[in-house]
Every structure is written in C-alpha cells, then in structure tokens.
Scaffold this active site. Structure first.
Site, short mmCIF file in Angstrom:
data_model
loop_
_atom_site.label_atom_id
_atom_site.label_comp_id
_atom_site.label_asym_id
_atom_site.label_seq_id
_atom_site.Cartn_x
_atom_site.Cartn_y
_atom_site.Cartn_z
N SER A 193 0.86 -1.19 0.00
CA SER A 193 0.00 0.00 0.00
C SER A 193 0.89 1.23 0.00
O SER A 193 2.08 1.14 0.35
CB SER A 193 -0.85 0.00 1.28
OG SER A 193 -1.55 1.21 1.42
N TYR B 209 -1.98 -0.82 10.58
CA TYR B 209 -2.04 -1.14 9.15
C TYR B 209 -0.74 -0.71 8.47
O TYR B 209 -0.12 -1.50 7.75
CB TYR B 209 -3.25 -0.43 8.52
CG TYR B 209 -3.43 -0.69 7.04
CD1 TYR B 209 -3.86 -1.94 6.59
CD2 TYR B 209 -3.20 0.31 6.09
CE1 TYR B 209 -4.05 -2.18 5.24
CE2 TYR B 209 -3.39 0.07 4.74
CZ TYR B 209 -3.81 -1.17 4.31
OH TYR B 209 -4.00 -1.41 2.97
N1 LIG Z 1 -8.60 -0.73 -1.72
C1 LIG Z 1 -7.60 0.07 -1.45
O1 LIG Z 1 -7.74 1.31 -1.54
C2 LIG Z 1 -6.26 -0.50 -1.04
C3 LIG Z 1 -5.19 0.39 -0.94
C4 LIG Z 1 -3.95 -0.11 -0.56
C5 LIG Z 1 -3.76 -1.45 -0.34
N2 LIG Z 1 -4.84 -2.31 -0.45
C6 LIG Z 1 -4.59 -3.73 -0.15
O2 LIG Z 1 -5.18 -4.53 -1.16
C7 LIG Z 1 -5.43 -5.83 -0.64
C8 LIG Z 1 -6.83 -6.26 -1.06
O3 LIG Z 1 -7.76 -5.41 -0.44
P1 LIG Z 1 -9.10 -4.91 -1.16
O4 LIG Z 1 -9.01 -3.44 -1.28
O5 LIG Z 1 -9.38 -5.72 -2.35
O6 LIG Z 1 -10.15 -5.16 0.04
P2 LIG Z 1 -11.33 -6.23 0.20
O7 LIG Z 1 -12.26 -6.11 -0.94
O8 LIG Z 1 -11.84 -6.02 1.58
O9 LIG Z 1 -10.58 -7.62 0.10
C9 LIG Z 1 -9.83 -8.16 1.15
C10 LIG Z 1 -9.66 -9.64 0.91
O10 LIG Z 1 -8.84 -10.19 1.96
C11 LIG Z 1 -9.46 -11.40 2.41
N3 LIG Z 1 -9.08 -11.68 3.79
C12 LIG Z 1 -9.22 -10.91 4.88
N4 LIG Z 1 -8.81 -11.56 5.98
C13 LIG Z 1 -8.39 -12.79 5.57
C14 LIG Z 1 -7.87 -13.93 6.23
N5 LIG Z 1 -7.68 -13.96 7.56
N6 LIG Z 1 -7.56 -15.02 5.48
C15 LIG Z 1 -7.75 -15.02 4.15
N7 LIG Z 1 -8.24 -13.98 3.46
C16 LIG Z 1 -8.57 -12.88 4.17
C17 LIG Z 1 -10.96 -11.15 2.26
O11 LIG Z 1 -11.66 -12.38 2.12
P3 LIG Z 1 -12.53 -13.11 3.24
O12 LIG Z 1 -13.17 -12.05 4.08
O13 LIG Z 1 -13.50 -13.92 2.44
O14 LIG Z 1 -11.54 -13.95 3.98
C18 LIG Z 1 -10.99 -10.38 0.94
O15 LIG Z 1 -11.03 -11.28 -0.14
C19 LIG Z 1 -5.23 -5.72 0.88
O16 LIG Z 1 -3.99 -6.28 1.23
C20 LIG Z 1 -5.22 -4.23 1.13
O17 LIG Z 1 -4.47 -3.87 2.27
C21 LIG Z 1 -6.08 -1.86 -0.80
#
Ligand SMILES: NC(=O)c1ccc[n+]([C@@H]2O[C@H](COP(=O)([O-])OP(=O)(O)OC[C@H]3O[C@@H](n4cnc5c(N)ncnc54)[C@H](OP(=O)(O)O)[C@@H]3O)[C@@H](O)[C@H]2O)c1
Length: 265
Positions: free
Chosen positions: A141, A154
């Site tokens: 991130s 985070y």
């Molecule tokens: N969206 C943004 O603006 C942004 C910015 C910077 C970085 N990121 C990073 O991008 C990545 C994906 O996030 P996203 O934005 O796509 O959010 P999201 O839609 O909330 O997806 C998060 C994913 O992580 C999974 N997860 C959470 N806890 C878990 C666990 N204990 N075991 C296995 N899977 C788990 C969730 O699946 P389940 O709940 O089904 O387990 C879900 O599929 C993350 O690492 C996040 O920090 C996102």
C-alpha cells in the site's frame, strides 16, 4: 501471453482487488487457485471468471491458520503440479487512533497482513526453488511507504512486508525467482467495511477516499502489466502517490501535511 497457462494462486480472492485479479488473469489464460475465508464469495468469483472447473481450484484458507498452509500448497500441487505466481493480497485495514486502540487489534493486523503472507511464502518457496521459477506478488500500500493517522497498525504491517520481501528478493533473485511489491493508492473496493476499529470490530462503513479512488479493473490491469515486466516495486493510484515522493525528497514537508490532515470518522 505472460499469464497464459500459468498457475496463479490469489489470496483475498473473494472481493475487491483479488476478485478483479481473478477475472483478468482468467481472461489472459491463467489457471487459478482462489483463496479467502468466505466460500460462497469464492464460488461467486469462480463463476465470474468463466473458467471451466478443471482450470480452477477453490481453496478456502484463513491466512492466519499457518498450520494448515503447507497442506494447502500440497492441494495446489496435486491439482496443477506447479505454482507460477502467488498473489499475496489478503488484507484488512484499520480506523483508530493509537491512544484508543486495543493491543489485540495490532496483533490481528500483523497476523493477517504480515504473518499470513510470510507463512504462505515460506510454504510455497521450496516448490518455486525446485522449479527454478516463480513469482511472488505482494499487495502492499502507499501506507507501506508512509505512516498516516488512524492506520498505525495497518501502516506497520505494510511497512513490514517491504522489509521481508526486499530481503527475500535479494536471497532468491539468482534462483530465477521474482518478487514484485505493489503499492496501491485509493482503489474502489469495500476494504473500509472490514477495517478494524479501536476495539477490533468491523468499521462497517464505506470510505470517501476508496469511493472516489481508481476503478479496480483499471488498477488490476496496471498491476498485471508491472508483474509481467517483473518490476520490483510499483505505485498505482492517483494524487495520493505524491506522498511517497514527498517522503523520499521532502520528508519534513510531508510530515507537516500529514499532521494537519483531516480524517474521516
Ligand atoms: N482498496 C484500497 O484502496 C487498497 C489500498 C492499498 C492497499 N490495499 C490492499 O489490497 C489488498 C486487497 O484489499 P481490497 O481493497 O481488495 O479489500 P477487500 O475487498 O476487503 O478484500 C480483502 C480480501 O482479503 C481477504 N481476507 C481478509 N482476511 C483474511 C484472512 N484472515 N484469510 C484469508 N483472506 C482474508 C478477504 O476475504 P474473506 O473475508 O473472504 O476472507 C478479501 O477477499 C489488501 O492487502 C489491502 O491492504 C487496498
């Protein structure tokens, strides 16, 4: 053609970036392993990829259950015989000030965002070393490069990923393995919904920054181009990426900007 016929394992595949990765990688001819905790959501994503059953493995996994991970690696090998890419993408965010945050929230953020990625990497590494080929793709991130208010745990977990995966890259680069660290800015996903509040409960609200961020398909298309080029570290997002460059060249200025930044509550 980079991903054609390749085996790509995606964690966090049930939503957001992981879901969009699954759909785009399938479109580019990859075979997929989809992991997350929610099986119904994984099934929904599997259908959305349009892949035939023999091209796809739904592999439910809680990345904090480290004892189960070696067995899951074995499941992938039994099904596909190799692992070309591991997208270490599962993650949760945070919405709380240090002063009010329950210590257990810090443990949880590190368990999911950092130790989960380390555990899967250690389990998949011997396979990739034996193959003399393999690529770890880490979703960090902008918060992996700078520290911001209400994200202390985070940001710490994402910074930790850089230390670990820069070290891994140095260890395995001469064995034919790649490591790409991707730093998204604000991307349109539901990540704020599952963010932990001070007591460890889900924040449960959508966040203006994500809502106004980059569409997730556009993000994923740029992410996969960077992976195909074997880039070591890449920043993808909008104006918020400026923070990374300010940190590098004008850290004092960034510090003054961040301390006066109004946060959502
Ligand atoms: N969206 C943004 O603006 C942004 C910015 C910077 C970085 N990121 C990073 O991008 C990545 C994906 O996030 P996203 O934005 O796509 O959010 P999201 O839609 O909330 O997806 C998060 C994913 O992580 C999974 N997860 C959470 N806890 C878990 C666990 N204990 N075991 C296995 N899977 C788990 C969730 O699946 P389940 O709940 O089904 O387990 C879900 O599929 C993350 O690492 C996040 O920090 C996102």
């Amino acid at each position: 053609m980079t991903f054609h016929h390749k085996v790509a394992w995606i964690t966090g595949a049930s939503s957001g970036i992981g879901e969009a990765l699954a759909i785009e990688l399938a479109r580019q001819g990859a075979r997929l392993v989809l992991s997350a905790r929610r099986i119904d959501e994984l099934q929904r994503v599997a259908t959305a990829t349009g892949l035939e059953a023999d091209q796809l493995l739904i592999l439910p996994l809680d990345v904090t259950d480290e004892a189960s991970i070696p067995e899951r690696v074995n499941d992938v090998l039994i099904r596909f015989g190799k692992i070309d890419y591991v997208f270490l993408n599962a993650g949760i965010s945070q919405r709380s000030f240090v002063q009010e945050t329950n210590f257990a929230v810090y443990r949880r953020l590190m368990e999911v965002n950092f130790f989960g990625a380390v555990a899967l990497t250690q389990a998949a590494l011997p396979v990739m070393l034996a193959q003399k080929k393999g690529h770890f793709v880490v979703t960090s991130s902008v918060s992996g490069k700078i520290g911001v208010r209400q994200r202390s745990g985070y940001c710490a977990s994402k910074h930790a990923l850089h230390g670990f995966f820069d070290s891994l890259r140095a260890e395995v680069a001469n064995d034919g393995l790649n490591v790409t660290i991707v730093c998204p800015g604000y991307i349109q996903t539901p990540i704020s919904q599952s963010a932990l509040d001070a007591s460890g409960y889900a924040y449960g609200r959508s966040d203006k920054h994500q809502a106004e961020g980059m569409p997730v398909d556009r993000f994923v298309s740029r992410m996969l181009k960077a992976v195909a080029k074997e880039r070591e570290e890449v920043y993808i997002g909008g104006r918020e990426l400026t923070g990374i460059y300010l940190k590098r060249f004008f850290p004092g200025l960034l510090s003054r900007i961040l301390r006066n930044r109004i946060v959502e509550q």
